[in-house]
Design a protein around this motif. Sequence first.
Motif, short mmCIF file in Angstrom:
data_model
loop_
_atom_site.label_atom_id
_atom_site.label_comp_id
_atom_site.label_asym_id
_atom_site.label_seq_id
_atom_site.Cartn_x
_atom_site.Cartn_y
_atom_site.Cartn_z
N LEU A 245 -56.70 -9.46 -44.28
CA LEU A 245 -55.75 -9.01 -43.26
C LEU A 245 -54.37 -9.57 -43.60
O LEU A 245 -54.26 -10.71 -44.07
N HIS A 246 -53.34 -8.77 -43.33
CA HIS A 246 -51.96 -9.18 -43.62
C HIS A 246 -51.06 -8.84 -42.45
O HIS A 246 -51.36 -7.95 -41.65
N HIS B 245 -52.37 -13.75 -34.81
CA HIS B 245 -52.57 -12.38 -34.33
C HIS B 245 -52.44 -12.33 -32.82
O HIS B 245 -52.57 -13.33 -32.13
N ASP C 65 -50.87 -5.53 -40.07
CA ASP C 65 -52.14 -4.79 -39.93
C ASP C 65 -52.56 -4.75 -38.47
O ASP C 65 -52.37 -5.72 -37.72
N SER C 66 -53.17 -3.64 -38.06
CA SER C 66 -53.78 -3.50 -36.73
C SER C 66 -55.24 -3.12 -36.91
O SER C 66 -55.57 -2.31 -37.77
N ILE C 67 -56.11 -3.71 -36.10
CA ILE C 67 -57.54 -3.52 -36.24
C ILE C 67 -58.13 -3.17 -34.88
O ILE C 67 -57.84 -3.84 -33.88
N CYS D 201 -51.89 -14.47 -43.45
CA CYS D 201 -52.99 -13.71 -44.05
C CYS D 201 -54.29 -14.18 -43.44
O CYS D 201 -54.49 -15.38 -43.22
N HIS E 67 -53.65 -7.35 -33.73
CA HIS E 67 -52.46 -7.00 -34.52
C HIS E 67 -52.00 -8.30 -35.18
O HIS E 67 -51.73 -9.29 -34.50
#
Length: 138
Positions: free
Chosen positions: A80-81, A106, A84-86, A67, A62
């Motif tokens: 990614l900003h 993150h 954002d969740s990945i 960025c 997360h």
Amino acid sequence: MDIRRSGSVPSQRPPSQYFTGSVWQDPVFEAQAPARVWSVIVRFDPGARTNWHTHPLGQTLHILAGCGLIQKDGEPIQPLHAGDSIWIAPGEKHWHGAAPNTGMTHIAIHEALDGSSANWLEPVSDEQYAALTPQGAP
């Protein structure tokens, strides 16, 4: 119950053989067995990044600030900003880190399998990183 007060666990540098550039980690939690989940906040200076790696049980990231960039092996790099969740599936070869001119922070959440939460692979070279950076990246 284990309460860790803010500031009670010092920031640490992760092993340099797994990262390029300046990276700091702040442990969030590491559950005691039989649980196997742990979490860490990772701060990447501009241009800093992980090596290629996989996770036996996957990984959730997360983005808290800044960025960044992420790439799954064989696929285009993705920006990614903050916010954002990945989800990265088990065994998926990938890398992630800051954009060239902007830092990124993150939170990472992993589970360990047989005591290991990551399989570290080769570095992403400066040439690969520059070639992979998408147009308009911060």
